[in-house]
Structure formats: C-alpha cells, structure tokens
Write an enzyme that holds these catalytic residues in place. Structure first.
Site, short mmCIF file in Angstrom:
data_model
loop_
_atom_site.label_atom_id
_atom_site.label_comp_id
_atom_site.label_asym_id
_atom_site.label_seq_id
_atom_site.Cartn_x
_atom_site.Cartn_y
_atom_site.Cartn_z
N ASP A 294 1.12 11.86 -3.81
CA ASP A 294 2.30 12.52 -3.22
C ASP A 294 2.00 13.19 -1.88
O ASP A 294 2.59 14.23 -1.56
CB ASP A 294 2.89 13.58 -4.18
CG ASP A 294 3.10 13.04 -5.56
OD1 ASP A 294 3.60 11.91 -5.66
OD2 ASP A 294 2.76 13.74 -6.54
N GLU A 295 1.13 12.62 -1.07
CA GLU A 295 0.77 13.23 0.21
C GLU A 295 1.70 12.80 1.35
O GLU A 295 1.45 13.11 2.50
CB GLU A 295 -0.67 12.86 0.60
CG GLU A 295 -1.76 13.24 -0.39
CD GLU A 295 -2.05 12.13 -1.40
OE1 GLU A 295 -1.25 11.17 -1.50
OE2 GLU A 295 -3.07 12.23 -2.10
N LYS B 250 2.31 9.46 1.79
CA LYS B 250 1.77 8.17 2.22
C LYS B 250 2.88 7.20 2.57
O LYS B 250 2.76 6.42 3.50
CB LYS B 250 0.97 7.51 1.09
CG LYS B 250 -0.32 8.12 0.77
CD LYS B 250 -1.01 7.35 -0.35
CE LYS B 250 -0.25 7.32 -1.65
NZ LYS B 250 -0.11 8.60 -2.33
N LYS C 100 5.76 7.65 3.88
CA LYS C 100 6.29 7.85 5.22
C LYS C 100 5.31 7.31 6.27
O LYS C 100 5.70 6.60 7.20
CB LYS C 100 6.53 9.35 5.46
CG LYS C 100 6.85 9.63 6.89
CD LYS C 100 7.13 11.07 7.16
CE LYS C 100 7.08 11.28 8.65
NZ LYS C 100 7.55 12.59 9.05
N ASN D 220 4.15 3.82 -11.42
CA ASN D 220 3.88 5.27 -11.50
C ASN D 220 3.95 5.88 -10.10
O ASN D 220 4.13 7.08 -9.94
CB ASN D 220 2.51 5.55 -12.15
CG ASN D 220 1.36 4.73 -11.57
OD1 ASN D 220 1.60 3.76 -10.85
ND2 ASN D 220 0.15 5.09 -11.89
N ALA D 221 3.82 5.04 -9.08
CA ALA D 221 3.92 5.52 -7.69
C ALA D 221 5.40 5.66 -7.32
O ALA D 221 6.25 4.99 -7.88
CB ALA D 221 3.27 4.51 -6.75
N GLY D 222 5.66 6.53 -6.38
CA GLY D 222 7.03 6.65 -5.88
C GLY D 222 6.98 7.06 -4.42
O GLY D 222 6.53 8.14 -4.09
N HIS D 223 7.33 6.13 -3.56
CA HIS D 223 7.30 6.41 -2.13
C HIS D 223 8.71 6.67 -1.63
O HIS D 223 9.59 5.82 -1.77
CB HIS D 223 6.70 5.23 -1.36
CG HIS D 223 5.24 5.08 -1.57
ND1 HIS D 223 4.51 4.02 -1.08
CD2 HIS D 223 4.36 5.86 -2.19
CE1 HIS D 223 3.24 4.17 -1.42
NE2 HIS D 223 3.13 5.27 -2.10
N THR E 194 2.83 9.57 -16.26
CA THR E 194 4.21 9.29 -15.85
C THR E 194 4.95 8.50 -16.94
O THR E 194 6.11 8.13 -16.74
CB THR E 194 4.23 8.47 -14.54
OG1 THR E 194 3.52 7.25 -14.78
CG2 THR E 194 3.58 9.22 -13.39
N GLN F 109 -1.01 6.58 -5.53
CA GLN F 109 -1.68 7.77 -6.10
C GLN F 109 -2.64 8.37 -5.07
O GLN F 109 -2.37 8.26 -3.89
CB GLN F 109 -2.38 7.45 -7.44
CG GLN F 109 -1.41 7.17 -8.59
CD GLN F 109 -0.92 5.74 -8.63
OE1 GLN F 109 -1.69 4.80 -8.52
NE2 GLN F 109 0.37 5.56 -8.80
N ARG G 226 5.94 19.93 -9.05
CA ARG G 226 4.51 19.78 -8.75
C ARG G 226 3.86 21.15 -8.66
O ARG G 226 4.48 22.09 -8.16
CB ARG G 226 4.32 19.04 -7.42
CG ARG G 226 4.85 17.64 -7.46
CD ARG G 226 4.74 16.96 -6.10
NE ARG G 226 5.35 15.63 -6.14
CZ ARG G 226 6.01 15.08 -5.12
NH1 ARG G 226 6.14 15.73 -3.97
NH2 ARG G 226 6.53 13.89 -5.24
N LEU H 142 3.04 20.04 7.48
CA LEU H 142 2.62 21.28 8.15
C LEU H 142 3.78 22.25 8.30
O LEU H 142 3.59 23.47 8.28
CB LEU H 142 2.05 20.94 9.53
CG LEU H 142 0.55 20.64 9.55
CD1 LEU H 142 0.18 19.89 10.80
CD2 LEU H 142 -0.25 21.92 9.45
N GLY I 102 8.02 16.89 8.89
CA GLY I 102 9.32 16.78 8.22
C GLY I 102 9.43 15.40 7.60
O GLY I 102 8.61 14.52 7.89
#
Ligand code: IMP
Length: 426
Positions: A13-14, A16, A18, A38-41, A129, A221, A302, A329, A412
């Site tokens: 969830d960093e 990625k 975007k 299990n991933a969600g972009h 998940t 992940q 989270r 940031l 953002g």
C-alpha cells in the site's frame, strides 16, 4: 534496453499503483510477476477512480501490453469482473493488450474455504485478505493439487485435477456450497472467455526483450510481506522482493536495470504482526484520516507508524534498490515535528539490523530522530522549486541514511501530483 522494477519497500500500500501508472506512460509492456487479487492498486484519473487487483496498471494507457506472469495466482472471477468493469468505463481490454501466462496457478473457489478452515484451527491470526492466496501457493508447491491456467485448455485434465482437490479437501469443503457440477460449469465458461488471453508469456517476454522494448515490472504487496524476508508468519505467500521478477516471468537478472522501491513518508500495515514504530492512537487516527488509510481490497483500517529506516534499509539491501520514490509526503503538511526511526534498542543495545525473530522485533524499541515539520501545503507542488526547505531536508535525511537517491516524490493521489527531483529514471 531500459527496464524498471517498481516494488513496495514496506508492508504494501505504498502507492505503487500510482507510480506504476505514471511510469507506464513510457512503457511498452507492464508485467506483473507475483501475488494475486490480494493486491489493490488505486489509480485516480480526473473524476474516475480505478481499483485494479490483477490487471497491470498499464491497461489504462493505450499501446501498452500488460502481462500477468507465471508467478501470479489468478482468481478468474475477479479477473473477468475487472475486464468487464474496465470495458464498461471505456477502457480497451483485448488479447493484444492483455496476456495471461499459461503457467500461472488458479485460485479456485475452494481455496478461500481452505483458508477459513486453516484460520479456525490456528492460534496465529495473520489477518489475511481472505482471497485464498496462501492455499493456492501451497497447492502450487505441493504439486499434486495445483491447477494452472493452461489446464483450462485441456478440460479433461482440469476435471481430473478438480476431482483430486474435491476429494483431498473434503474436510474443509464440508460447510461450503461448492459442488463438482457447479465448478465444472463455471470453469467451462471461464475457460471459453479467458482462452484468447492465455499466452506462453515466457516466450512473449523474450520476444519483447529481443525487440528492445521498454518493460515495467510491477510488484504487488511489499518487501516486509515477503514470504522469506518479511515478518514471517505475518506475511503473504509469495516473494514480493526483486528475485520474484525473474522467477515470476522467466527472465534473467541481467535484464533488470532499475529497481525503484516505493515507500511512504511514514509506515502503514494491515493485518497482524509486530510494528515497532506504530503511532500512539490519537496520531494513528489523525494520519489514517488524512492519508485515507483503508485497505483497497478489504477496506480495513491500516495501522500507521513513523518511517522506520531500519526496515527500509533492509528493504534497500534485499532488493538492491537503485532509487526510492517517497509518497504521501503531503500527509505530514500540518505536523510540527516528524519522527524517524534510525535504530532499534534491544536489551539496552542499539542495532540497525532488522531481526529475523518476531520475538526480538516485538521487544525492539524504536530510537527516533526528530525533524521539524514544514507546516505548508504540498499538494499543489509540481516542480522542485515548490518544495519547502524543511521537506527537502526530510527527503535528504532519508536518502543519506539509505544511501539511495530519491528522485521522485508524490504529494497527492492524482497522476499529476508528482514532483521529479532528480534526472528521470528512464
Ligand atoms: P494474504 O496475502 O491474503 O495471504 O495476506 C497475508 C498478509 O499480507 C496480511 O497481513 C494481508 O493484510 C497482507 N497483504 C496482502 N496483500 C496486501 C496488499 O496488497 N497490501 C497490503 N497488505 C497486503
């Protein structure tokens, strides 16, 4: 040749998705190599939001080919729903721009039931998940039970494998409503719909490499959820680190040029497990609210913590990161002070080595350095001149500690909310 891996340097969830979307503009091919739905972009394009679980982010760019490699585990129900959803939103998806490996393993409806069954009998609450990821990878490794995408093309073979699974998993399936007949019917339909996309993606990747195309390898992940290097057993069931690019697509390591780790300016994780820099409840809630820190796949809140440089350096080493993208940031815009964990204190001694033992990690106390907040809005920043000195100081501190450049930051959720600080990576 110019390739880049974009992978998570923390617990997933960093943002990625975007970054991958932004870099996909210059990619001929975007390839996924591990994990499953299990991933969600989440990708925001103007007033449209796309949440992708399986299909690589390049699908939103015209002329980009998207590959789902052999290392991915595929839930066909999710995949077909995703294809339908994208097409309904006007996105072109066809066998020219989506290729699915014949060697990838299938997540079957019974895998979720096996997962529930296993959870019930276990004292370790991993907080998965619930997508059946673990049981699918277990079946793959076990070899008797695994069903691959290519098996759909030889349906009698698929049928035999299904029978084996229904027999050997009978205990776990008692409570559910999957019947042999309904599974055969469903998967016969799936096979018909999915067959145009099924490809020998190893051969395809080498065709693309020989033609000197630009490839973006899209991770799912994050490093700390890696089955080998993460906080085991509070991890996912695949390798989320750089080695999986080779094993999950069938390419050699020399092909990889740039490895960009994506890290938030802080840390989040969903699910259980120790988390040394977890924030106190009031701050945790504040960051979760501003950063909208709820799982894209499960909607779970989270857990939030300060940036952990001990863990991030470990991620830098394992993945051989050549760059870091620092995201979110802007979430710090209102803070007066920002803490960064620079070491752990364990039994009275300081260490910067990330421990393999969870018991040791649980007993580690974070040693913090406090940096001044910038107390200025970053969301409108688009060029380096728009970045306040204190934000630059924070970025430089992190980059110096890790000895890795941070050429790009995100301020953002929108595609435009990116600031390029250094020379473009590719
Ligand atoms: P699983 O991957 O569903 O087996 O879950 C194992 C662990 O990985 C749990 O803590 C999940 O919350 C976590 N996890 C799996 N996928 C993601 C992701 O895409 N982002 C963040 N955490 C994830």
């Amino acid at each position: 040749m110019s390739n880049i891996v974009i992978l998570g340097a923390q617990w997933g969830d960093e943002s990625k998705g975007k970054l991958t979307d932004v870099f996909a503009e210059n990619a001929d091919v975007v390839a996924r190599y591990q994990g499953g739905d299990n991933a969600g972009h989440t990708i925001v394009l103007g007033d449209k939001t796309f949440i992708l679980h399986l299909i690589p982010s390049g699908i939103l760019r015209p002329n980009t080919v998207n590959v789902i490699g052999n290392g991915v585990v595929i839930n066909l129900e999710t995949l077909l729903r995703e294809i339908d959803g994208l097409q309904a939103q006007g996105v072109e998806v066809n066998s020219d721009n989506l290729k699915i490996s014949d060697r990838a393993h299938l997540i079957m409806p019974y895998h979720k039931m096996v997962e529930q069954w296993e959870q019930m009998g276990s004292t370790t609450k991993i907080g998965t998940t619930s997508r059946g990821i673990g049981p699918t990878y277990s079946d793959k490794m076990n070899r008797h039970a695994g069903i691959r995408v290519g098996d759909l093309l030889e349906f009698d073979h698929f049928q035999k494998k299904l029978d084996y699974n229904l027999e050997t998993k009978a205990d776990a399936l008692q409570s559910g409503d999957v019947t042999r007949h309904s599974l055969l019917e469903t998967f016969y339909r799936y096979a018909e719909r999915i067959s145009p996309y099924i490809t020998d993606t190893v051969a395809y990747m080498h065709e693309v490499l020989a033609a000197d195309k630009r490839i973006l390898f899209e991770g799912a992940q994050g490093t700390m959820l890696d089955i080998d290097f993460g906080t085991y057993p509070y991890v996912t069931s695949s390798n989320c680190t750089v080695g999986a690019v080779c094993t999950g697509l069938g390419i050699g390591p020399k092909v990889i040029e740039n490895v960009m780790g994506v890290s938030k300016a802080y840390v989040t994780r969903v699910g259980g497990g120790p988390f040394p820099t977890e924030m106190p409840p009031d701050l945790d809630e504040h960051i979760r609210d501003i950063g909208k820190e709820y799982g894209a796949t499960t909607q779970r809140p989270r857990r939030c913590g300060w940036l952990d440089l001990v863990a991030l350096r470990y991620a830098t080493q394992i993945n051989g990161l050549t760059a870091i993208a620092l995201t979110k940031l802007d979430v710090f815009d209102t803070l007066t002070d920002i803490q960064v964990c620079v070491a752990y204190r364990y039994k009275g001694k300081e260490t910067t080595i990330f421990p393999s033992s969870l018991k040791v990690l649980e007993e580690c106390e974070p040693v913090y350095e406090t940096l001044p907040g910038w107390q200025q809005g970053l969301t409108k920043a688009r060029s380096p001149e728009d970045i306040p000195q204190r934000t630059r100081d924070y970025i430089k501190y992190v980059s110096d500690y890790l000895n890795v450049p941070i050429p790009i930051i995100s301020v953002g959720p929108d595609r435009e909310q990116i600031v390029q600080l250094g020379a473009p990576l590719w």
